[in-house]
Motif scaffolding. Structure first.
Motif, PDB file in Angstrom:
ATOM      1  N   PRO A 156     -35.369  14.127   8.107  1.00 58.20           N
ATOM      2  CA  PRO A 156     -36.428  14.313   9.155  1.00 58.20           C
ATOM      3  C   PRO A 156     -36.013  13.479  10.169  1.00 58.20           C
ATOM      4  O   PRO A 156     -35.740  12.144  10.229  1.00 58.20           O
ATOM      5  CB  PRO A 156     -37.831  13.504   8.258  1.00 58.20           C
ATOM      6  N   GLY A 157     -36.494  14.250  11.271  1.00 67.41           N
ATOM      7  CA  GLY A 157     -36.160  13.628  12.691  1.00 67.41           C
ATOM      8  C   GLY A 157     -34.898  13.363  13.168  1.00 67.41           C
ATOM      9  O   GLY A 157     -34.716  12.870  14.154  1.00 67.41           O
ATOM     10  N   ALA A 158     -33.923  14.167  12.452  1.00 61.32           N
ATOM     11  CA  ALA A 158     -32.302  13.953  12.679  1.00 61.32           C
ATOM     12  C   ALA A 158     -32.097  15.068  13.857  1.00 61.32           C
ATOM     13  O   ALA A 158     -31.070  14.623  14.562  1.00 61.32           O
ATOM     14  CB  ALA A 158     -31.497  14.294  11.540  1.00 61.32           C
ATOM     15  N   THR A 159     -33.061  16.110  14.056  1.00 59.94           N
ATOM     16  CA  THR A 159     -32.840  17.064  15.106  1.00 59.94           C
ATOM     17  C   THR A 159     -34.126  17.050  15.877  1.00 59.94           C
ATOM     18  O   THR A 159     -35.337  16.676  15.390  1.00 59.94           O
ATOM     19  CB  THR A 159     -32.284  18.391  14.575  1.00 59.94           C
ATOM     20  N   GLY A 174     -30.453  17.838   9.376  1.00 54.73           N
ATOM     21  CA  GLY A 174     -31.393  18.354  10.158  1.00 54.73           C
ATOM     22  C   GLY A 174     -32.633  18.556   9.239  1.00 54.73           C
ATOM     23  O   GLY A 174     -32.812  18.071   8.393  1.00 54.73           O
ATOM     24  N   VAL A 175     -33.613  19.509   9.702  1.00 59.40           N
ATOM     25  CA  VAL A 175     -34.820  19.734   9.060  1.00 59.40           C
ATOM     26  C   VAL A 175     -34.808  21.040   8.695  1.00 59.40           C
ATOM     27  O   VAL A 175     -33.857  21.893   8.773  1.00 59.40           O
ATOM     28  CB  VAL A 175     -36.016  19.150   9.912  1.00 59.40           C
ATOM     29  N   CYS A 176     -35.801  21.585   7.996  1.00 58.78           N
ATOM     30  CA  CYS A 176     -35.821  22.772   7.513  1.00 58.78           C
ATOM     31  C   CYS A 176     -35.788  24.280   8.370  1.00 58.78           C
ATOM     32  O   CYS A 176     -34.941  24.787   8.136  1.00 58.78           O
ATOM     33  CB  CYS A 176     -37.357  22.920   6.590  1.00 58.78           C
ATOM     34  N   GLN A 177     -36.244  23.703   9.662  1.00 59.16           N
ATOM     35  CA  GLN A 177     -35.912  24.814  10.582  1.00 59.16           C
ATOM     36  C   GLN A 177     -34.497  24.923  10.962  1.00 59.16           C
ATOM     37  O   GLN A 177     -34.078  25.843  11.095  1.00 59.16           O
ATOM     38  CB  GLN A 177     -36.510  24.227  12.103  1.00 59.16           C
TER      39      GLN A 177
END
Length: 280
Positions: A156-159, A174-177
């Protein structure tokens, strides 16, 4: 097993100085689909203002509203009650030649081409071809999703919301997106029409009844193999009763939960909270 979920999605946008006016679109209302029925849904705005609803090109319900007086912030609260049932069995998949023929002569073509968010290097596409060699479409979706999940760690918050599939792959986080975008990019590149799904995932499958649980919005994919078939590459599973669909599109840009324009000075990122309560 049928279950009922209450979902409260709150987004607060604050400006450095009061905005003179703003024009907004919200995509936070779950769809009614086979396996998912929206029993109640409403979107409220503070400061209070009139809203209107319509269905966009991709079949997502949109709530629109304008704020024409100066405002320091705006809070959007989307509340819904959704009943979900177990996922239907997978259909028999056509062969690759059949998928290509069907894609070329239908709206599936819209989900077969790369977008700016779902473009990846040729060498990565070749890796996807290697891991899926000899597999049918269902096996390909699982193998390619595994390739992505092995490389792009969920952090979370990586991108940010503007991160592309290529950037997420290069970063390895990244996140799920982002995981959905990379998966979509690869499945499309090897011939499988795939669309982005925006929605919610209850974080505790066996949560106690009536106990609120903090969660977040979620993203996964649907690929076409005789019918649309879901897969959640972030969690390496097929969607189940804990997944709730809000919208589908080519990528995140088609189903952004909140977007709009305003006259004023930019503020910080929005504050977002999502609360789930299992009620049945």
């Amino acid at each position: 097993m049928t279950r009922r979920l209450r979902i409260k999605h709150i987004t607060k946008v604050s400006y450095a100085q009061p905005a003179a006016s703003s024009h907004n679109e919200v995509r936070m209302t779950p769809l009614t689909l086979p396996g998912q029925t929206t029993l109640d849904a409403r979107v409220s705005i503070a400061p209070a203002t009139a809203t209107w609803s319509y269905w966009d090109y991709w079949g997502t319900q949109v709530t629109g509203f304008d704020l024409m007086d100066p405002h320091a912030d705006v809070t959007i609260t989307a509340s819904s009650l959704v009943e979900t049932t177990p996922t239907a069995p997978l259909p028999d998949a056509p062969d690759w030649t059949g998928i290509a023929a069907r894609t070329a002569n239908s709206r599936l073509l819209e989900f077969a081409n790369a977008t700016s968010r779902t473009t990846v290097p040729a060498e990565l596409v070749e890796r996807a071809r290697e891991v899926s060699a000899g597999l049918d479409p269902h096996g390909t979706a699982i193998a390619v999703s595994g390739l992505v999940a092995d490389h792009v760690s969920y952090i979370p918050g990586a991108t940010g919301v503007t991160t592309s599939a290529a950037e997420a792959w290069e970063q390895g986080a990244g996140v799920c997106q982002d995981i959905a975008h990379v998966t979509i990019a690869l499945l499309r590149a090897i011939g499988l029409p795939t669309r982005y799904v925006s929605g919610y995932l209850h974080p505790e499958r066996e949560a106690e009844l009536h106990r609120p649980v903090e969660g977040q919005s979620h993203a996964w994919v649907e690929y076409w193999a005789g019918d649309w078939c879901g897969y959640d590459p972030t969690n390496r599973t097929r969607p189940d009763e804990s997944h709730v669909v809000v919208g589908r599109g080519r990528d995140y840009d088609d189903v952004t939960p909140h977007k709009g324009i305003y006259r004023g000075v930019a503020g910080g990122p929005p504050e977002v909270t999502v609360e789930f309560t299992r009620v049945g």
